[in-house]
Design a protein around this motif. Structure first.
Motif, PDB file in Angstrom:
ATOM      1  N   ALA A  81      -0.401   8.672   9.389  1.00  0.00           N
ATOM      2  CA  ALA A  81       0.887   9.368   9.360  1.00  0.00           C
ATOM      3  C   ALA A  81       0.915  10.518  10.352  1.00  0.00           C
ATOM      4  O   ALA A  81       1.951  10.805  10.970  1.00  0.00           O
ATOM      5  CB  ALA A  81       1.172   9.869   7.953  1.00  0.00           C
ATOM      6  N   GLY A  82      -0.221  11.185  10.535  1.00  0.00           N
ATOM      7  CA  GLY A  82      -0.287  12.329  11.431  1.00  0.00           C
ATOM      8  C   GLY A  82      -0.068  11.993  12.889  1.00  0.00           C
ATOM      9  O   GLY A  82       0.132  12.903  13.712  1.00  0.00           O
ATOM     10  N   TYR A  83      -0.099  10.712  13.223  1.00  0.00           N
ATOM     11  CA  TYR A  83       0.176  10.283  14.593  1.00  0.00           C
ATOM     12  C   TYR A  83       1.634   9.851  14.773  1.00  0.00           C
ATOM     13  O   TYR A  83       2.001   9.282  15.797  1.00  0.00           O
ATOM     14  CB  TYR A  83      -0.761   9.149  14.988  1.00  0.00           C
ATOM     15  CG  TYR A  83      -2.155   9.631  15.314  1.00  0.00           C
ATOM     16  CD1 TYR A  83      -2.535   9.885  16.634  1.00  0.00           C
ATOM     17  CD2 TYR A  83      -3.079   9.874  14.305  1.00  0.00           C
ATOM     18  CE1 TYR A  83      -3.807  10.338  16.939  1.00  0.00           C
ATOM     19  CE2 TYR A  83      -4.354  10.333  14.598  1.00  0.00           C
ATOM     20  CZ  TYR A  83      -4.718  10.565  15.907  1.00  0.00           C
ATOM     21  OH  TYR A  83      -5.987  11.041  16.194  1.00  0.00           O
ATOM     22  N   GLY A  84       2.473  10.119  13.784  1.00  0.00           N
ATOM     23  CA  GLY A  84       3.891   9.837  13.926  1.00  0.00           C
ATOM     24  C   GLY A  84       4.323   8.523  13.307  1.00  0.00           C
ATOM     25  O   GLY A  84       5.015   7.725  13.958  1.00  0.00           O
ATOM     26  N   TYR A  85       3.930   8.302  12.047  1.00  0.00           N
ATOM     27  CA  TYR A  85       4.322   7.094  11.326  1.00  0.00           C
ATOM     28  C   TYR A  85       4.656   7.441   9.873  1.00  0.00           C
ATOM     29  O   TYR A  85       4.054   8.351   9.284  1.00  0.00           O
ATOM     30  CB  TYR A  85       3.196   6.051  11.335  1.00  0.00           C
ATOM     31  CG  TYR A  85       2.848   5.578  12.721  1.00  0.00           C
ATOM     32  CD1 TYR A  85       3.583   4.562  13.343  1.00  0.00           C
ATOM     33  CD2 TYR A  85       1.808   6.184  13.434  1.00  0.00           C
ATOM     34  CE1 TYR A  85       3.284   4.173  14.636  1.00  0.00           C
ATOM     35  CE2 TYR A  85       1.505   5.786  14.727  1.00  0.00           C
ATOM     36  CZ  TYR A  85       2.242   4.778  15.324  1.00  0.00           C
ATOM     37  OH  TYR A  85       1.957   4.392  16.608  1.00  0.00           O
ATOM     38  N   ASN A  86       5.617   6.708   9.317  1.00  0.00           N
ATOM     39  CA  ASN A  86       5.867   6.740   7.880  1.00  0.00           C
ATOM     40  C   ASN A  86       4.938   5.712   7.249  1.00  0.00           C
ATOM     41  O   ASN A  86       5.039   4.525   7.553  1.00  0.00           O
ATOM     42  CB  ASN A  86       7.323   6.367   7.575  1.00  0.00           C
ATOM     43  CG  ASN A  86       8.306   7.227   8.332  1.00  0.00           C
ATOM     44  OD1 ASN A  86       8.322   8.441   8.183  1.00  0.00           O
ATOM     45  ND2 ASN A  86       9.135   6.597   9.165  1.00  0.00           N
ATOM     46  N   VAL A  87       4.036   6.141   6.388  1.00  0.00           N
ATOM     47  CA  VAL A  87       3.013   5.253   5.836  1.00  0.00           C
ATOM     48  C   VAL A  87       3.278   5.047   4.345  1.00  0.00           C
ATOM     49  O   VAL A  87       3.260   6.005   3.568  1.00  0.00           O
ATOM     50  CB  VAL A  87       1.606   5.826   6.063  1.00  0.00           C
ATOM     51  CG1 VAL A  87       0.554   4.874   5.503  1.00  0.00           C
ATOM     52  CG2 VAL A  87       1.358   6.056   7.555  1.00  0.00           C
ATOM     53  N   LEU A  88       3.523   3.809   3.958  1.00  0.00           N
ATOM     54  CA  LEU A  88       3.804   3.445   2.573  1.00  0.00           C
ATOM     55  C   LEU A  88       2.571   2.800   1.958  1.00  0.00           C
ATOM     56  O   LEU A  88       2.086   1.781   2.444  1.00  0.00           O
ATOM     57  CB  LEU A  88       4.968   2.450   2.503  1.00  0.00           C
ATOM     58  CG  LEU A  88       6.315   2.916   3.055  1.00  0.00           C
ATOM     59  CD1 LEU A  88       7.331   1.792   2.971  1.00  0.00           C
ATOM     60  CD2 LEU A  88       6.806   4.131   2.289  1.00  0.00           C
ATOM     61  N   VAL A  89       2.068   3.386   0.870  1.00  0.00           N
ATOM     62  CA  VAL A  89       0.893   2.861   0.176  1.00  0.00           C
ATOM     63  C   VAL A  89       1.327   2.408  -1.218  1.00  0.00           C
ATOM     64  O   VAL A  89       1.475   3.227  -2.126  1.00  0.00           O
ATOM     65  CB  VAL A  89      -0.220   3.921   0.061  1.00  0.00           C
ATOM     66  CG1 VAL A  89      -1.472   3.303  -0.554  1.00  0.00           C
ATOM     67  CG2 VAL A  89      -0.533   4.542   1.411  1.00  0.00           C
ATOM     68  N   PRO A  90       1.561   1.111  -1.423  1.00  0.00           N
ATOM     69  CA  PRO A  90       1.987   0.633  -2.744  1.00  0.00           C
ATOM     70  C   PRO A  90       0.791   0.454  -3.673  1.00  0.00           C
ATOM     71  O   PRO A  90      -0.345   0.248  -3.223  1.00  0.00           O
ATOM     72  CB  PRO A  90       2.611  -0.726  -2.422  1.00  0.00           C
ATOM     73  CG  PRO A  90       1.807  -1.217  -1.246  1.00  0.00           C
ATOM     74  CD  PRO A  90       1.491   0.027  -0.431  1.00  0.00           C
ATOM     75  N   GLU A  91       1.045   0.541  -4.971  1.00  0.00           N
ATOM     76  CA  GLU A  91       0.028   0.154  -5.944  1.00  0.00           C
ATOM     77  C   GLU A  91       0.030  -1.378  -6.000  1.00  0.00           C
ATOM     78  O   GLU A  91       0.946  -1.995  -6.541  1.00  0.00           O
ATOM     79  CB  GLU A  91       0.320   0.788  -7.297  1.00  0.00           C
ATOM     80  CG  GLU A  91       0.122   2.297  -7.262  1.00  0.00           C
ATOM     81  CD  GLU A  91       0.205   2.973  -8.616  1.00  0.00           C
ATOM     82  OE1 GLU A  91       0.752   2.360  -9.567  1.00  0.00           O
ATOM     83  OE2 GLU A  91      -0.264   4.123  -8.723  1.00  0.00           O
ATOM     84  N   VAL A  92      -1.005  -1.976  -5.448  1.00  0.00           N
ATOM     85  CA  VAL A  92      -0.989  -3.417  -5.198  1.00  0.00           C
ATOM     86  C   VAL A  92      -1.028  -4.247  -6.476  1.00  0.00           C
ATOM     87  O   VAL A  92      -0.604  -5.407  -6.477  1.00  0.00           O
ATOM     88  CB  VAL A  92      -2.129  -3.826  -4.254  1.00  0.00           C
ATOM     89  CG1 VAL A  92      -1.933  -3.209  -2.878  1.00  0.00           C
ATOM     90  CG2 VAL A  92      -3.495  -3.440  -4.814  1.00  0.00           C
ATOM     91  N   PHE A  93      -1.516  -3.677  -7.566  1.00  0.00           N
ATOM     92  CA  PHE A  93      -1.574  -4.405  -8.842  1.00  0.00           C
ATOM     93  C   PHE A  93      -0.691  -3.719  -9.884  1.00  0.00           C
ATOM     94  O   PHE A  93      -1.070  -3.549 -11.047  1.00  0.00           O
ATOM     95  CB  PHE A  93      -3.016  -4.494  -9.341  1.00  0.00           C
ATOM     96  CG  PHE A  93      -3.961  -5.168  -8.377  1.00  0.00           C
ATOM     97  CD1 PHE A  93      -3.613  -6.353  -7.746  1.00  0.00           C
ATOM     98  CD2 PHE A  93      -5.196  -4.619  -8.087  1.00  0.00           C
ATOM     99  CE1 PHE A  93      -4.466  -6.980  -6.856  1.00  0.00           C
ATOM    100  CE2 PHE A  93      -6.069  -5.239  -7.200  1.00  0.00           C
ATOM    101  CZ  PHE A  93      -5.699  -6.415  -6.576  1.00  0.00           C
ATOM    102  N   HIS A  94       0.500  -3.325  -9.462  1.00  0.00           N
ATOM    103  CA  HIS A  94       1.373  -2.546 -10.341  1.00  0.00           C
ATOM    104  C   HIS A  94       1.798  -3.310 -11.588  1.00  0.00           C
ATOM    105  O   HIS A  94       2.076  -2.702 -12.627  1.00  0.00           O
ATOM    106  CB  HIS A  94       2.614  -2.085  -9.566  1.00  0.00           C
ATOM    107  CG  HIS A  94       3.458  -3.199  -9.031  1.00  0.00           C
ATOM    108  ND1 HIS A  94       4.474  -3.778  -9.739  1.00  0.00           N
ATOM    109  CD2 HIS A  94       3.421  -3.852  -7.838  1.00  0.00           C
ATOM    110  CE1 HIS A  94       5.052  -4.715  -9.009  1.00  0.00           C
ATOM    111  NE2 HIS A  94       4.425  -4.793  -7.847  1.00  0.00           N
TER     112      HIS A  94
END
Length: 246
Positions: A54-67
């Motif tokens: 994200a610090g390099y200029g990206y929106n980073v989405l981290v989903p809970e993969v086993f929600h």
């Protein structure tokens, strides 16, 4: 670049999915990266890795993969119990759930002002496979897969014709495949099987095999290799810069 982190509960066909968003704090538009964790979900190492990107200029989405299989906010420990639970969840989740999760993440991001319309994916271990799976979505133009498990087998999924390697024709973006030569989870014959499949399908990809064990990117525990992690992150950032910058 200063970043901020928030959490959001997204509706999916298989239930509410807690998703962590790490993004630049300046309010400008940036590309969006779907970022997939190991079987343990968003642990400290995964959060730090996502915040770095994200610090390099990206929106980073981290989903809970086993929600579907755990209470919201579940994080499994890096121990035998956590590994056993994560592997059980990996086997229990339907492949349709992974695909609908990807579609839900992309659809949600498209509605928000910080997304510039460009998408990539990145992940580690099972998350490397899930990033590869995300590349089946037409919006994903760049994907970085780190030691992706189960691509060389037909364990996940086990439905005929639904394995990720059976659907290579649907991948339109560029792939970055990174492996550890000393990784017992993806032995040399398995890596060769994936490589040959990508070549036969005429996919656009780069391939790197480092002298490292499984999980060498994880900055916790005895397998962490800071030098290789730095190289791996730079390769991913180079890919995203080439393919996701207008």
């Amino acid at each position: 670049m200063i970043i901020q982190s928030t959490s959001h509960d997204l509706a999916t066909p298989t239930g509410v999915m807690r998703t962590y968003l790490h993004q630049p704090s300046d309010g400008r538009q940036y590309p969006t990266i779907l970022f997939y964790s190991e079987i343990f979900q968003q642990t400290g190492p995964i959060e730090r890795a996502a915040r770095l990107i994200a610090g390099y200029g990206y929106n980073v989405l981290v989903p809970e993969v086993f929600h579907e299989l755990n209470p919201i906010g579940t994080v499994l420990a890096y121990d035998d119990a956590g590994r056993d639970k994560g592997n059980a969840d990996k086997m229990a989740k339907s492949i349709e759930g992974y695909d609908s999760d990807n579609a839900a993440l992309i659809a949600w991001a498209k509605t928000l002002p910080w997304n510039n319309g460009l998408f990539g994916a990145m992940g580690f271990c099972i998350g490397g496979h899930l990033a590869f799976r995300a590349a089946l979505q037409p919006e994903i133009k760049a994907t970085a897969c780190f030691y992706a498990t189960d691509l060389h087998t037909h364990v996940i999924p086990n439905q005929a014709g639904q394995h990720s390697m059976d659907r290579l024709a649907e991948i339109s973006g560029e792939l970055l495949m990174i492996w550890g030569k000393q990784d017992p989870h993806i032995p040399a014959p398995g890596r060769a099987r994936v490589y040959q499949g990508l070549v036969a399908a005429d996919k656009t990809f780069t391939w790197h095999e480092f002298n490292g064990p499984h999980a060498f990117m994880r900055d916790e525990g005895e397998r962490y290799d800071p030098q290789l992690a730095g190289l791996g992150n730079q390769l991913a950032l180079d890919l995203f810069s080439r393919r996701l910058r207008a």
